[in-house]
Scaffold this active site. Sequence first.
Site, PDB file in Angstrom:
ATOM      1  N   ASP A  82      -2.229  33.980  60.533  1.00 14.29           N
ATOM      2  CA  ASP A  82      -0.916  34.206  59.938  1.00 14.29           C
ATOM      3  C   ASP A  82      -0.159  35.225  60.780  1.00 14.29           C
ATOM      4  O   ASP A  82      -0.757  35.926  61.613  1.00 14.29           O
ATOM      5  CB  ASP A  82      -1.101  34.713  58.494  1.00 14.29           C
ATOM      6  CG  ASP A  82       0.098  34.401  57.615  1.00 14.29           C
ATOM      7  OD1 ASP A  82       1.172  34.072  58.153  1.00 14.29           O
ATOM      8  OD2 ASP A  82      -0.047  34.486  56.385  1.00 14.29           O
ATOM      9  N   LYS A  95       3.687  42.198  55.273  1.00 15.94           N
ATOM     10  CA  LYS A  95       3.966  40.769  55.398  1.00 15.94           C
ATOM     11  C   LYS A  95       4.967  40.379  54.316  1.00 15.94           C
ATOM     12  O   LYS A  95       5.199  41.105  53.381  1.00 15.94           O
ATOM     13  CB  LYS A  95       2.682  39.947  55.236  1.00 15.94           C
ATOM     14  CG  LYS A  95       1.767  40.051  56.441  1.00 15.94           C
ATOM     15  CD  LYS A  95       0.548  39.145  56.347  1.00 15.94           C
ATOM     16  CE  LYS A  95       0.802  37.727  55.932  1.00 15.94           C
ATOM     17  NZ  LYS A  95       1.801  37.020  56.758  1.00 15.94           N
ATOM     18  N   GLU A 104       0.237  33.738  50.800  1.00 22.13           N
ATOM     19  CA  GLU A 104      -0.493  34.237  51.973  1.00 22.13           C
ATOM     20  C   GLU A 104      -1.668  35.117  51.561  1.00 22.13           C
ATOM     21  O   GLU A 104      -2.755  35.028  52.129  1.00 22.13           O
ATOM     22  CB  GLU A 104       0.467  35.010  52.894  1.00 22.13           C
ATOM     23  CG  GLU A 104       1.463  34.091  53.586  1.00 22.13           C
ATOM     24  CD  GLU A 104       2.546  34.829  54.347  1.00 22.13           C
ATOM     25  OE1 GLU A 104       3.077  34.253  55.291  1.00 22.13           O
ATOM     26  OE2 GLU A 104       2.874  35.975  53.995  1.00 22.13           O
TER      27      GLU A 104
END
Length: 224
Positions: A82, A95, A104
């Site tokens: 990611d 993030k 995620e």
Amino acid sequence: MEKLKEQAGIHAAGYVQNGMVVGLGTGSTAYYFVQELGRRVQEEGLEIVGVTTSHRTADQARGLGIPLKSIDEVDQVDVTVDGADEVDPDLNGIKGGGGALLMEKVVALPTKEYIWVVDESKLVNCLGAFPLPVEVVQYGAQQVFRRFERAGYKPSFRMDGDRYFKTDMQNYIIDLQLDEIPDPLALAQELDLMVGVVEHGLFNQMVQRVIVAGQDGIKELNAE
Ligand code: 5RP
């Protein structure tokens, strides 16, 4: 910059082997990782199962012919790749710039080898210049917003034109302009306990490896 993202994404694909369950991240850097996996599936007969972290990535993976399962259909994920918005020297990160932080994190948790791909501009000494995304339920979102205001966290609702931005899970995002987060672990604990907060973009000490693409090539930062 685009070239660096591509290099990081392609390098990360080297960690994927036949038979793996692979977490497919979201964002403009993870995009290149997914593209490379798609190429290997099509040209080299790579056999994997992908678990996606957003509707956007699911669309991309389907278009490339990567077989997919939902996170609930697998026991664990072998490797997830990611992107990240900021990474500090302890490999804590922010993030959620792309709004996919909840999915995620859900995919990251049951992952054996969790890898980020970034260009060198994402490395920082202290997190917080990048606004910290906090995913909140729609009901009572203004209450949460006001709590952040009172705490001095400089919140703003993420917008999509003149409407509130909605995540794939139909929640809102409040971005906090903190400028500096001296203690990411303490802040994460505080946010974890707030009613109305579904998830936040602090990913503390979760990642095992960060692949950094820079002008001098690729380097890897590994967790202790
Ligand atoms: C999406 C994310 C992304 O991985 C993060 O925003 C980095 O994206 P990019 O590689 O486009 O800079 O967390 O929710």
